[in-house]
Design a protein around this motif. Structure first.
Motif, short mmCIF file in Angstrom:
data_model
loop_
_atom_site.label_atom_id
_atom_site.label_comp_id
_atom_site.label_asym_id
_atom_site.label_seq_id
_atom_site.Cartn_x
_atom_site.Cartn_y
_atom_site.Cartn_z
N HIS A 146 68.25 90.81 20.79
CA HIS A 146 66.89 91.79 21.25
C HIS A 146 66.48 92.65 20.09
O HIS A 146 67.40 93.01 19.32
N ASP A 147 65.22 92.65 19.82
CA ASP A 147 64.59 93.56 19.05
C ASP A 147 64.86 94.86 19.47
O ASP A 147 65.12 95.16 20.77
N ASP A 148 64.96 96.13 18.68
CA ASP A 148 64.70 97.26 19.23
C ASP A 148 63.66 97.51 20.40
O ASP A 148 62.62 96.94 20.03
N LEU A 149 63.66 98.32 21.15
CA LEU A 149 62.57 98.57 22.32
C LEU A 149 62.14 99.90 22.02
O LEU A 149 62.94 100.94 22.04
N ASP A 150 60.90 99.98 21.71
CA ASP A 150 60.11 101.29 21.57
C ASP A 150 60.01 101.71 22.88
O ASP A 150 58.94 101.22 23.57
N VAL A 151 60.67 102.30 23.65
CA VAL A 151 60.45 102.81 25.05
C VAL A 151 59.30 103.59 25.07
O VAL A 151 58.35 103.41 25.99
N THR A 152 58.91 104.68 24.36
CA THR A 152 57.84 105.23 24.46
C THR A 152 56.44 104.57 24.36
O THR A 152 55.46 104.96 24.96
N GLY A 153 56.45 103.33 23.75
CA GLY A 153 55.55 102.54 23.54
C GLY A 153 55.19 101.45 24.52
O GLY A 153 54.21 100.75 24.54
N ASN A 154 56.41 101.06 25.45
CA ASN A 154 56.38 100.28 26.33
C ASN A 154 56.48 100.89 27.67
O ASN A 154 56.14 99.80 28.52
N LEU A 155 56.64 101.95 28.06
CA LEU A 155 56.75 102.61 29.42
C LEU A 155 55.62 103.63 29.51
O LEU A 155 55.44 104.32 28.49
N LYS A 156 55.26 103.82 30.62
CA LYS A 156 54.41 105.16 30.92
C LYS A 156 55.38 106.28 30.83
O LYS A 156 56.40 106.16 31.69
N ILE A 157 55.10 107.16 30.22
CA ILE A 157 56.00 108.44 30.15
C ILE A 157 55.32 109.49 30.76
O ILE A 157 53.84 109.82 30.46
N GLU A 158 55.89 110.19 31.62
CA GLU A 158 55.42 111.69 32.11
C GLU A 158 56.42 112.70 31.78
O GLU A 158 57.49 112.40 31.98
#
Length: 93
Positions: free
Chosen positions: A78-90
């Protein structure tokens, strides 16, 4: 599913849960102040790796606003996951 992002210095990830919570994974973290990131990696002994695909929204304490959240799989697949770029953040207080 909405998820709440919690960090803490605990012996077991279950110690971060509140009554009625369901955990979808955990791991370890470190702050990379040079690049304004929270680096997440590895897996929880209790709950395994985070199951990011189950989340539509990630609720993050406003203390971490401005920091990118990155999950490193470090498994060669797996590549690193940019969580803030891939999920809606509240952000919340």
């Amino acid at each position: 599913m909405d998820g709440v992002f919690r960090l803490g210095m605990v012996n077991q990830h279950r110690h971060l849960l509140k009554p009625g919570d369901q955990c979808i994974g955990g791991g370890y973290y470190r702050f990379d102040y040079i690049s304004n990131r929270i680096i997440l990696d590895r897996a929880s002994y209790d709950f395994g790796r985070p199951k990011w695909h189950l989340l539509e929204v990630l609720k993050v304490p406003s203390t971490y606003r401005g920091l990118r959240i990155i999950y490193k799989y470090d498994d060669g697949f797996h590549d690193d996951l940019d969580v803030t770029g891939n999920l809606k953040i509240e952000y919340y207080d």
